[in-house]
Design a protein around this motif. Structure first.
Motif, PDB file in Angstrom:
ATOM      1  N   ASP A  64       0.743  -1.281   0.179  1.00 26.50           N
ATOM      2  CA  ASP A  64       0.002   0.049   0.111  1.00 26.50           C
ATOM      3  C   ASP A  64       0.832   1.158  -0.165  1.00 26.50           C
ATOM      4  OD1 ASP A  64      -1.387   2.202   1.356  1.00 26.50           O
ATOM      5  OD2 ASP A  64      -3.157   0.709   1.401  1.00 26.50           O
ATOM      6  N   GLY A  66      -1.021   6.616  -2.070  1.00 24.88           N
ATOM      7  CA  GLY A  66      -2.184   7.156  -1.271  1.00 24.88           C
ATOM      8  C   GLY A  66      -2.463   8.514  -1.465  1.00 24.88           C
ATOM      9  N   VAL A  67      -2.516   9.113  -2.559  1.00 19.58           N
ATOM     10  CA  VAL A  67      -2.962  10.668  -2.744  1.00 19.58           C
ATOM     11  C   VAL A  67      -4.456  10.964  -2.437  1.00 19.58           C
ATOM     12  CG1 VAL A  67      -0.995  11.240  -4.200  1.00 19.58           C
ATOM     13  CG2 VAL A  67      -3.056  10.420  -4.899  1.00 19.58           C
ATOM     14  N   ASN A  68      -4.641  12.089  -2.118  1.00 27.09           N
ATOM     15  CA  ASN A  68      -6.017  12.448  -1.814  1.00 27.09           C
ATOM     16  C   ASN A  68      -6.523  13.297  -3.168  1.00 27.09           C
ATOM     17  OD1 ASN A  68      -6.327  11.130   0.773  1.00 27.09           O
ATOM     18  ND2 ASN A  68      -4.758  12.949   1.396  1.00 27.09           N
ATOM     19  N   HIS A  88       3.494  12.571   0.998  1.00 30.08           N
ATOM     20  CA  HIS A  88       3.296  11.442  -0.082  1.00 30.08           C
ATOM     21  C   HIS A  88       4.584  11.229  -0.924  1.00 30.08           C
ATOM     22  CE1 HIS A  88      -0.554  13.335  -0.028  1.00 30.08           C
ATOM     23  NE2 HIS A  88      -0.863  12.135   0.515  1.00 30.08           N
ATOM     24  N   HIS A 130      -3.940   3.490  -2.018  1.00 30.59           N
ATOM     25  CA  HIS A 130      -5.357   3.681  -1.466  1.00 30.59           C
ATOM     26  C   HIS A 130      -5.853   5.134  -1.667  1.00 30.59           C
ATOM     27  CE1 HIS A 130      -8.168   1.937   1.680  1.00 30.59           C
ATOM     28  NE2 HIS A 130      -8.013   3.096   2.028  1.00 30.59           N
ATOM     29  N   GLY A 138      -7.518   8.516  -1.684  1.00 32.40           N
ATOM     30  CA  GLY A 138      -8.439   9.186  -0.811  1.00 32.40           C
ATOM     31  C   GLY A 138      -9.519   9.899  -1.765  1.00 32.40           C
ATOM     32  N   TYR A 181     -12.720   5.954   7.723  1.00 30.50           N
ATOM     33  CA  TYR A 181     -11.311   5.768   7.289  1.00 30.50           C
ATOM     34  C   TYR A 181     -11.128   4.218   7.372  1.00 30.50           C
ATOM     35  CZ  TYR A 181      -6.245   6.207   6.253  1.00 30.50           C
ATOM     36  OH  TYR A 181      -5.095   6.315   5.750  1.00 30.50           O
ATOM     37  N   ASP A 233     -10.458   0.539   5.458  1.00 33.39           N
ATOM     38  CA  ASP A 233      -9.359  -0.285   5.397  1.00 33.39           C
ATOM     39  C   ASP A 233      -9.416  -1.658   5.792  1.00 33.39           C
ATOM     40  OD1 ASP A 233      -6.840   0.898   4.570  1.00 33.39           O
ATOM     41  OD2 ASP A 233      -6.673   2.361   6.208  1.00 33.39           O
ATOM     42  N   ARG A 244      -7.560  -7.707  -0.078  1.00 34.06           N
ATOM     43  CA  ARG A 244      -6.139  -7.957  -0.403  1.00 34.06           C
ATOM     44  C   ARG A 244      -5.803  -9.511   0.186  1.00 34.06           C
ATOM     45  NH1 ARG A 244      -4.148  -1.970   1.587  1.00 34.06           N
ATOM     46  NH2 ARG A 244      -4.763  -1.023  -0.606  1.00 34.06           N
ATOM     47  N   TYR A 279       1.830  -1.485   4.494  1.00 35.47           N
ATOM     48  CA  TYR A 279       1.459  -0.167   4.455  1.00 35.47           C
ATOM     49  C   TYR A 279       2.601   0.888   4.714  1.00 35.47           C
ATOM     50  CZ  TYR A 279      -3.059  -2.093   4.681  1.00 35.47           C
ATOM     51  OH  TYR A 279      -4.096  -3.298   4.495  1.00 35.47           O
ATOM     52  N   VAL A 314       2.871   4.238   5.488  1.00 30.20           N
ATOM     53  CA  VAL A 314       2.166   5.437   5.899  1.00 30.20           C
ATOM     54  C   VAL A 314       2.680   6.003   6.804  1.00 30.20           C
ATOM     55  CG1 VAL A 314      -0.279   6.228   6.416  1.00 30.20           C
ATOM     56  CG2 VAL A 314      -0.054   4.146   5.127  1.00 30.20           C
ATOM     57  N   GLN A 364      -0.351   7.616  11.614  1.00 35.66           N
ATOM     58  CA  GLN A 364      -1.397   6.638  11.648  1.00 35.66           C
ATOM     59  C   GLN A 364      -1.222   5.416  12.168  1.00 35.66           C
ATOM     60  OE1 GLN A 364      -3.431   6.742   7.571  1.00 35.66           O
ATOM     61  NE2 GLN A 364      -2.557   8.710   7.209  1.00 35.66           N
ATOM     62  N   HIS A 402      -3.953   4.032  14.230  1.00 33.96           N
ATOM     63  CA  HIS A 402      -5.232   3.519  13.015  1.00 33.96           C
ATOM     64  C   HIS A 402      -4.870   2.062  12.708  1.00 33.96           C
ATOM     65  CE1 HIS A 402      -7.715   3.654   9.530  1.00 33.96           C
ATOM     66  NE2 HIS A 402      -6.667   3.057   8.902  1.00 33.96           N
ATOM     67  N   PHE A 403      -3.705   1.784  12.332  1.00 34.23           N
ATOM     68  CA  PHE A 403      -3.268   0.547  11.582  1.00 34.23           C
ATOM     69  C   PHE A 403      -3.541  -0.367  12.815  1.00 34.23           C
ATOM     70  CE2 PHE A 403      -1.898   3.101   8.047  1.00 34.23           C
ATOM     71  CZ  PHE A 403      -2.588   2.608   7.198  1.00 34.23           C
TER      72      PHE A 403
HETATM   73  N1  ARG Z   1      -4.931   8.963   1.784  1.00 39.18           N
HETATM   74  C1  ARG Z   1      -4.225   8.619   2.967  1.00 39.18           C
HETATM   75  C2  ARG Z   1      -3.432   9.910   3.412  1.00 39.18           C
HETATM   76  O1  ARG Z   1      -3.343  10.838   2.729  1.00 39.18           O
HETATM   77  C3  ARG Z   1      -3.296   7.499   2.874  1.00 39.18           C
HETATM   78  C4  ARG Z   1      -3.897   6.206   2.533  1.00 39.18           C
HETATM   79  C5  ARG Z   1      -2.982   5.218   3.251  1.00 39.18           C
HETATM   80  N2  ARG Z   1      -3.472   4.147   2.938  1.00 39.18           N
HETATM   81  C6  ARG Z   1      -4.557   3.221   3.728  1.00 39.18           C
HETATM   82  N3  ARG Z   1      -4.730   2.069   3.263  1.00 39.18           N
HETATM   83  N4  ARG Z   1      -5.259   3.782   4.621  1.00 39.18           N
HETATM   84  O2  ARG Z   1      -3.170   9.980   4.592  1.00 39.18           O
END
Ligand code: ARG
Length: 613
Positions: free
Chosen positions: A125, A128-130, A139, A165, A167, A343, A347, A354, A365, A367, A371, A374-375
């Protein structure tokens, strides 16, 4: 087993010796073999005697002598004797010269000693842009560390699936979609919408829904208290209306309304085309097919929540639905009290797909470390619910958060522009390349403009990537153009330059009519040759360790050490002007092997290389 790895081979011999000397402790003792820090005493050392001495209640030097008495080093190292024991009980070992040559020759094959592992499926993973936002320095890390971790596993023969992933779902996206629809209605939406403009509209939509920007205007315009309150109340009402409207647009988007959907698609395309251009420029293997955005899970969220609730894994709490996990204080929220998903819900659906559909044995991941909670929560819930277990498997697959730290500015604060904005990634790359261009112009004025352009691009990108990858990813690091672009020291340009130098040596050899024989016998006599040979032999194990620990910086550190060993060798040992043809051929072969290991390592890191610079 990697038979060309001296540490592995010596470890086996020491393990046998310990088992023979101390049958009661058997084979399970770690012989603690490592490269020697004092080459005059030996090439490697075993530190096993000290800890073993505690276990068997004897003097460490005695234990070392007992190990030596039972050790058989034939075919690998010079025989051990009393003199091999040093200090409190270190055992020094010197490789047998013919063994060193044999190992090097074994390494000198097309795969460079990296025979494929038992293949597994790895989902990485990354990126992960938004939507509607520019890629920023965060990023950068998610993209390049992720891509390198993917490459490391590919190099070991695994099946790797990269997934971004994106956003691309939820209320914020609906806000900007609503904004764009409104502009379109008024005939004010530009045909040539680019990401900068889109990002501006995104911020505006957010501010309107929060009432912020109007409120600021009014505060500046109106002084009086009562009047101000009335104005602000009006703005709040207006913001509420914007928000309510965005919610309606979200529902329309979710139910597949064609016009709303088309606008969303436009936002998606504008964002992703720019993002993928940056990914390509960063020399990462991330394309359209690797996008698996949040929107692709939209249909599955209800089902996931239903499943968790019906199996008693999730519980009601103040109208919301949560999963409580032992050992983690904060429960994992999977449905808000207003019925919205989160969120974490997405996931969970992603892990399920996956592991259970794509067959991942490992999901990594890449990231931001912020976070982590979260994970932790999501992994625990997924394991609890069985989403992390492949159909028919008895154990869950490995889920790893390859967390990374923050990029800091020279002031040690998170890297921002002067006005406090996130730094746009493309601006950063432009700047690195422009600076690299100045250095290249100075050093290689004789090359054509096009050549200097492409060299500068490679050097600039390699500098940024290497500066990032060479730091332990979990740590924050200070971003410094001057440091990363230096041609000396532990930098990307230095490694690129080292490779260029070896390649130009071969061009020179050719010009002088010196033939290169890839099978020439290797003769190691000088200490610098030996040091280089030992460094080369560490390559396969380093790649494996970097992949297993998800730590690209190990490979960076290794390549830097290899280049330093090469540079010392090249300073002290004549290659083209060697004493005789045999020595020259042997040294050319060492140079050639160094270039191949270096090029392979740079490729695994994902650094672009150049022929000249
Ligand atoms: N879009 C999220 C961010 O900018 C990152 C995504 C990370 N991947 C995931 N599976 N949550 O923070």
């Amino acid at each position: 087993m990697d038979t060309y790895d001296p540490i592995e081979l010596l470890s086996n011999r020491f393990r046998q010796a310990i088992a023979r000397a101390y049958p009661e402790v058997g084979q399970e003792v770690d012989p603690l073999v490592s490269a020697s820090r004092q080459p005059q005493l030996g090439d490697f050392q075993s530190n096993a005697a000290m800890s073993l001495a505690k276990r068997v209640g004897a003097n460490p030097r005695e234990v070392a002598r007992a190990i030596i008495a039972h050790a058989d080093m034939s075919g690998i190292a010079e025989p051990l004797n009393e003199q091999s024991v040093a200090g409190p009980g270190f055992i020094n070992v010197r490789l047998a010269p013919d063994a060193l040559v044999r190992l090097l020759e074994a390494l000198d094959e097309p795969a460079l000693g990296l025979r494929p592992d038992e293949p597994m499926t790895v989902v990485v993973d990354l990126c992960g842009v938004n939507l509607a936002k520019q890629m920023h320095v965060g990023h950068l890390r998610a993209t390049i560390i992720g891509d390198t971790i993917a490459r490391l596993h590919e190099r070991l023969g695994h099946k790797v699936i990269r997934q971004s992933h994106v956003g691309d779902w939820g209320l914020p996206i609906a806000m900007v979609t609503a904004k764009l629809l409104e502009l379109e209605d008024r005939g004010e939406l530009s045909e040539s919408l680019d990401l900068d403009e889109l990002n501006r509209l995104y911020k505006q939509a957010q501010a309107e829904c929060a009432g912020e920007h109007r409120a600021m205007e009014v505060i500046q315009r109106v002084g009086g208290h009562a009047k101000l309150e009335a104005e602000l109340a009006a703005i709040n009402a207006e913001a509420d209306e914007h928000l309510a409207h965005a919610r309606r647009v979200l529902v329309a988007l979710q139910s597949g309304d064609q016009r709303v959907r088309a606008m969303w698609q436009r936002i998606y395309d504008v964002t992703m085309s720019e993002c993928l251009r940056t990914c390509a420029r960063l020399h990462t293997l991330i394309t359209d097919e690797h996008s698996a955005g949040e929107s692709t899970y939209a249909e599955e969220l209800g089902q996931v929540v239903e499943d968790l609730a019906s199996r008693g894994i999730a519980h009601e709490s103040d109208g919301a639905l949560v999963v409580r996990i032992e050992g983690i204080d904060e429960p994992c929220l999977v449905r808000k009290s207003d019925g919205g998903y989160l969120y974490a819900t997405t996931d969970l659906a992603a892990i399920r797909r996956r592991v259970q559909q794509l067959g991942a044995d490992l999901v990594v991941y890449c990231v931001d470390a912020r976070q982590s909670l979260h994970f932790k929560q999501v992994f625990a819930v997924a394991r609890l619910a069985g989403y992390a277990t492949k159909p028919g498997a008895s154990q869950p697959s490995r889920l790893e958060h390859a967390a990374f730290g923050t990029i800091l500015g020279e002031d040690n604060r998170p890297f921002k522009t002067r006005s406090g904005e996130n730094v746009k990634l493309s601006d950063l790359l432009d700047e690195a390349v422009a600076r690299a261009r100045r250095a290249v112009d100075e050093r290689s004025a004789e090359l054509s403009r096009e050549e200097r352009d492409s060299i500068a691009e490679a050097v600039g990108i390699a500098a940024i990537k290497y500066a990032d990858l060479s730091n332990d990813r979990i740590k924050d690091y200070v971003f410094s153009f001057d440091r990363m672009l230096a041609f000396e020291g532990d930098t990307g340009p230095y490694l690129l330059y080292a490779l260029v130098r070896i390649r130009s040596l071969f061009r020179k050899a050719e010009a002088e009519g010196i033939a290169f024989d890839p099978h020439a016998p290797i003769i190691i006599t000088e200490p610098e040759e030996k040091a280089l040979a030992l460094a080369l032999l560490r390559y396969p194990k380093t790649v494996r360790a970097a992949a297993e620990t998800l730590q690209p910086h190990r490979l960076c550190g290794y390549l830097y050490e290899l280049c330093s060993a090469y540079s010392t060798f090249y300073d002290r040992c004549h290659v083209l002007k060697a004493d005789d043809a045999e020595q020259r051929c042997s040294r050319l072969r060492l140079c050639h092997l160094t270039a191949r290991v270096l090029a392979d390592g740079l490729d695994v890191l994902g650094l672009p290389t150049v022929e000249r610079m």
